[in-house]
Design a protein around this motif. Structure first.
Motif, PDB file in Angstrom:
ATOM      1  N   ILE A 144       1.938  -4.072 -10.309  1.00 51.05           N
ATOM      2  CA  ILE A 144       1.936  -4.623  -8.935  1.00 51.05           C
ATOM      3  C   ILE A 144       1.062  -4.103  -8.019  1.00 51.05           C
ATOM      4  N   LYS A 145       0.105  -4.442  -7.308  1.00 48.47           N
ATOM      5  CA  LYS A 145      -0.552  -3.731  -6.401  1.00 48.47           C
ATOM      6  C   LYS A 145      -0.078  -3.842  -5.017  1.00 48.47           C
ATOM      7  N   ILE A 146       0.056  -2.817  -3.937  1.00 50.04           N
ATOM      8  CA  ILE A 146       0.674  -2.955  -2.688  1.00 50.04           C
ATOM      9  C   ILE A 146      -0.445  -2.026  -1.748  1.00 50.04           C
ATOM     10  N   PHE A 147      -1.140  -2.611  -0.936  1.00 51.10           N
ATOM     11  CA  PHE A 147      -1.853  -1.834   0.023  1.00 51.10           C
ATOM     12  C   PHE A 147      -1.018  -1.332   1.179  1.00 51.10           C
ATOM     13  N   LEU A 148      -0.978  -0.085   1.419  1.00 51.50           N
ATOM     14  CA  LEU A 148      -0.256   0.792   2.491  1.00 51.50           C
ATOM     15  C   LEU A 148      -1.007   1.430   3.493  1.00 51.50           C
ATOM     16  N   LEU A 149      -0.581   1.318   4.690  1.00 54.42           N
ATOM     17  CA  LEU A 149      -1.101   2.139   5.713  1.00 54.42           C
ATOM     18  C   LEU A 149      -0.052   3.410   5.885  1.00 54.42           C
ATOM     19  N   CYS A 150      -0.215   4.457   5.779  1.00 52.97           N
ATOM     20  CA  CYS A 150       0.521   5.620   5.737  1.00 52.97           C
ATOM     21  C   CYS A 150       0.151   6.741   6.620  1.00 52.97           C
TER      22      CYS A 150
ATOM     23  N   GLU B  53      -0.036  10.958   7.584  1.00 52.30           N
ATOM     24  CA  GLU B  53      -0.346  12.287   6.773  1.00 52.30           C
ATOM     25  C   GLU B  53       0.992  12.723   6.045  1.00 52.30           C
ATOM     26  N   SER B  54       2.227  12.428   6.668  1.00 55.50           N
ATOM     27  CA  SER B  54       3.377  12.916   6.119  1.00 55.50           C
ATOM     28  C   SER B  54       3.807  12.028   4.940  1.00 55.50           C
ATOM     29  N   GLY B  55       3.339  10.721   4.481  1.00 50.80           N
ATOM     30  CA  GLY B  55       3.637   9.991   3.789  1.00 50.80           C
ATOM     31  C   GLY B  55       4.496   8.680   4.159  1.00 50.80           C
ATOM     32  N   ILE B  56       4.602   8.614   5.510  1.00 51.06           N
ATOM     33  CA  ILE B  56       5.760   7.539   6.061  1.00 51.06           C
ATOM     34  C   ILE B  56       4.927   6.084   6.187  1.00 51.06           C
ATOM     35  N   VAL B  57       5.452   5.144   5.526  1.00 51.93           N
ATOM     36  CA  VAL B  57       4.637   3.902   5.535  1.00 51.93           C
ATOM     37  C   VAL B  57       5.059   3.188   6.766  1.00 51.93           C
ATOM     38  N   TYR B  58       3.870   2.868   7.394  1.00 51.34           N
ATOM     39  CA  TYR B  58       3.979   1.866   8.877  1.00 51.34           C
ATOM     40  C   TYR B  58       3.457   0.470   8.646  1.00 51.34           C
ATOM     41  N   ASN B  59       2.842   0.042   7.414  1.00 52.15           N
ATOM     42  CA  ASN B  59       2.354  -1.562   7.381  1.00 52.15           C
ATOM     43  C   ASN B  59       2.137  -1.470   5.671  1.00 52.15           C
ATOM     44  N   MET B  60       2.356  -2.691   5.318  1.00 50.01           N
ATOM     45  CA  MET B  60       1.968  -2.826   3.756  1.00 50.01           C
ATOM     46  C   MET B  60       1.623  -4.393   3.749  1.00 50.01           C
ATOM     47  N   ILE B  61       0.756  -4.487   2.662  1.00 51.03           N
ATOM     48  CA  ILE B  61       0.293  -5.845   2.208  1.00 51.03           C
ATOM     49  C   ILE B  61       0.490  -6.070   0.603  1.00 51.03           C
ATOM     50  N   LEU B  62       1.314  -6.845   0.050  1.00 46.10           N
ATOM     51  CA  LEU B  62       1.321  -7.306  -1.198  1.00 46.10           C
ATOM     52  C   LEU B  62       0.061  -8.161  -1.746  1.00 46.10           C
ATOM     53  N   TYR B  63      -0.353  -7.518  -2.751  1.00 47.44           N
ATOM     54  CA  TYR B  63      -1.912  -8.030  -3.207  1.00 47.44           C
ATOM     55  C   TYR B  63      -1.478  -9.253  -4.135  1.00 47.44           C
ATOM     56  N   GLN B  64      -1.987 -10.474  -4.123  1.00 50.43           N
ATOM     57  CA  GLN B  64      -1.847 -11.461  -4.872  1.00 50.43           C
ATOM     58  C   GLN B  64      -3.064 -12.105  -5.180  1.00 50.43           C
ATOM     59  N   GLY B  65      -4.089 -11.572  -5.207  1.00 46.69           N
ATOM     60  CA  GLY B  65      -5.498 -12.051  -5.542  1.00 46.69           C
ATOM     61  C   GLY B  65      -5.873 -13.055  -4.613  1.00 46.69           C
ATOM     62  N   MET B  66      -6.473 -14.314  -4.842  1.00 47.94           N
ATOM     63  CA  MET B  66      -7.025 -15.313  -3.976  1.00 47.94           C
ATOM     64  C   MET B  66      -5.884 -15.575  -3.016  1.00 47.94           C
ATOM     65  N   SER B  67      -5.026 -15.452  -3.394  1.00 51.30           N
ATOM     66  CA  SER B  67      -3.829 -16.211  -2.399  1.00 51.30           C
ATOM     67  C   SER B  67      -2.901 -15.037  -1.346  1.00 51.30           C
ATOM     68  N   THR B  68      -3.580 -13.830  -1.589  1.00 48.47           N
ATOM     69  CA  THR B  68      -3.151 -13.074  -0.697  1.00 48.47           C
ATOM     70  C   THR B  68      -3.368 -13.408   0.893  1.00 48.47           C
ATOM     71  N   ASN B  69      -2.447 -13.023   1.858  1.00 47.26           N
ATOM     72  CA  ASN B  69      -2.227 -13.699   3.152  1.00 47.26           C
ATOM     73  C   ASN B  69      -3.132 -12.819   3.899  1.00 47.26           C
TER      74      ASN B  69
END
Length: 588
Positions: free
Chosen positions: A251-257, A259-275
């Motif tokens: 399952i694909k997740i798009f992350l904004l991280c 340089e240290s690796g800390i996640v600051y934002n994310m979007i769960l990818y679900q094809g055409m129905s992605t928000n």
């Protein structure tokens, strides 16, 4: 009974007369038919013919019944259960159609319908599931964390006598653990609307909560956007395959991280129905729209952003420039309206370290740099900058050479690996399980991400406080300590069991090399975690009943005592003159 030759000849009338000759002699049949037609009217004739047919049918049935009566019944052999059966040699067949019997069946067992419509989970659990609590769910998550650290090949081994892990087996039984993990739900399935388009609606609450917490963290200077794959090979419509990844299926997740690796934002990818806003996708494409959504909360003129060629486009660099977010990333030249770049063959002939760059009127720059192969990179703030020389291995001459590298390449290589670093930390002690339920994978992956973020925050704070590296907790120690605190903090001391000891407890006659008992090794006392010792819950004293007193575990105390804390399981002085018991549990 078979016929002999004489009987057959009698039936054939010696074979000299044919059926046609007999019909010619009986010509009076036609006269009888004409007489009948004259005597009856049309309606009477039809009724008479129908009566004749019924008489013929009845005669045929009687003949069949007579034939069946002549057949001898097979020999029946009584069975062991009182049921008769027929031997194969006694089975006889007749060439007649089956006469269907008239059946009178008994009524089925009638079950009264429910008064209220049960929910799907009630059908699933068969009404045998014991309600849970927040404390038990925390224990479930903590046990999964410990299992991710220890990585036994089978989950049942944590409860076996030979490989028993006390903090797991004493916290929850094996059957209860698997029951909780099987039935865990974050929302009520009946609350899902029929027109729902969110394919992650069953795990949306936990990821929304995690995302809100990530957006509250202080953001680093250098950021990167990339995709993450949650390993999963079961059936799911949004499952992705990405060649070259450590876990290509998932399952694909798009992350904004950072340089240290800390996640600051994310979007769960679900094809055409992605928000994602449709207008953003139309203007920037899917990759560019994802970058715009992930950077909505990024402050202006504070951060550098890096991404790969899946996201980059001319309009994206220009939009980020307007928001004063300085970006750079590899590009696909067909998204930049035919830029006048030097051909790959020409730049390769010029040798390693050669670079060529162009700039648009709006401040978007493109650079092509040749190392082992041509690399195209775009930026809205820098390209060549201040070049530096780097060491590379020359395969042809078999020696090291120094080539020139543009500054944008250096910045990209330094800051682009934030998402990969976060993936690496998650993969070390992942809460792995053999399950085809995608919801379980996503739920426990969210906790893995949260633990990795927490550890990175801890490392940043430890560096700010200048704590030496050898005193900082590694990820394994941090995760195991967190699991122990989730189990013990705020948990009351279980009541003492009465009666005879169970068969699972080790006995003196069954001591083996894996047992740690007073017969085999000296009993050791371990100081509990600070959060456990000061949770102000169920810390009660008890008398150990030993002949000799034990050393008090309070710092700078040299006394000996028989008093033990029931929860912490360590000896502490508890006398009118020395109250180490209170001091240990109430330190400031």
């Amino acid at each position: 009974m078979a016929l002999n030759e004489e009987q057959i000849l009698d039936l054939l009338n010696d074979g000299y007369n044919s059926d046609i000759d007999i019909l010619e002699e009986n010509d009076d049949c036609d006269d009888e038919l004409e007489i009948l037609l004259q005597n009856f009217e049309n309606d009477d004739l039809l009724g008479y013919l129908e009566a004749l047919r019924e008489e013929e049918d009845q005669l045929q049935v009687n003949e069949d019944i007579d034939e069946t009566h002549e057949i001898t019944a097979p020999n029946h052999t009584p069975g062991t259960l009182g049921l008769n059966f027929v031997q194969k040699k006694d089975i006889e067949w007749i060439n007649t159609p089956c006469n269907a019997p008239i059946l009178e069946l008994n009524d089925l067992v009638v079950v009264d319908p429910p008064i209220d419509m049960p929910t799907p989970i009630e059908y699933f659990m068969n009404n045998n599931f014991k309600p849970t609590s927040a404390t038990e769910i925390k224990s479930l998550i903590a046990i999964q964390m410990i299992m991710g650290c220890l990585k036994y090949p089978k989950k049942e081994m944590y409860w076996t006598r030979k490989y028993r892990v006390n903090i797991i087996a004493d916290t929850m039984t094996k059957n209860r653990f698997f029951s909780l993990r099987q039935h865990i739900h974050l929302i009520n399935n009946l609350d899902i609307p029929r027109n729902n388009k969110d394919k992650f609606v069953k795990v949306r609450p936990i990821f929304d909560t995690l995302n809100i917490r990530c957006q509250q963290l202080p953001v680093e200077r250098n950021l990167s956007v990339d995709e993450q794959i949650v390993p999963f090979k079961g059936k799911l419509s949004v499952k992705q395959y990405m060649k070259g990844k450590p876990n290509p299926w998932g399952i694909k997740i798009f992350l904004l991280c950072g340089e240290s690796g800390i996640v600051y934002n994310m979007i769960l990818y679900q094809g055409m129905s992605t928000n994602i806003n449709e207008e953003l996708q139309k203007n920037f494409g899917l990759g560019g729209a994802i970058v715009v959504c992930l950077t909505q909360n990024i402050s202006e003129n504070r951060h550098f952003l890096y991404f790969d060629n899946f996201f980059s486009s001319y309009n994206l660099f220009y939009a980020l420039l307007q928001k004063k977010i300085y970006a750079a990333g590899t590009v696909r030249l067909n998204r930049f309206f035919k830029p006048p770049m030097m051909p790959d063959k020409q730049i390769s002939n010029l040798g390693r370290g050669t670079s060529f760059e162009i700039t648009s009127k709006l401040g978007i720059s493109l650079l092509k740099w040749f190392d082992n192969k041509p690399i195209n990179i775009g930026s809205n703030f820098i390209t060549s900058g201040t070049p530096e020389y780097v060491k590379r291995w020359d395969k042809k001459n078999k020696e090291f050479v120094h080539i020139e590298r543009p500054e944008v390449i250096k910045l990209y290589n330094k800051s682009m690996g934030g998402v990969d670093k976060h993936d690496q930390l998650v993969s070390y002690y992942r809460m792995h399980m053999k399950s085809k339920k995608w919801t379980l994978r996503m739920i426990f992956h969210a906790f893995d991400m949260a633990v990795s973020n927490c550890w990175l925050e801890y490392i940043n704070d430890a560096n700010e406080l200048k704590i030496p590296k050898n005193r900082q907790l590694a990820l394994l120690d941090f995760k195991s300590s967190l699991a122990e605190e989730l189990i013990l903090v705020g948990r009351p001391t279980p009541p003492r069991k009465r009666g005879r000891p169970s068969s699972a407890s080790p006995s003196v006659s069954n001591v083996d090399m894996y047992d740690i008992s007073p017969k085999c090794a000296k009993s050791l006392e371990f100081r509990p975690l600070l959060a456990v010792s000061q949770d102000q819950t169920s810390h009660y004293p008890k008398y150990d009943g030993k002949k000799e007193a034990t050393r008090c575990k309070e710092n700078k105390c040299t006394g000996k005592t028989h008093v033990v804390c029931r929860k912490c399981n360590i000896h502490l002085c508890f006398t009118p003159k020395k109250d180490c018991f209170y001091n240990f549990h109430n330190k400031i």
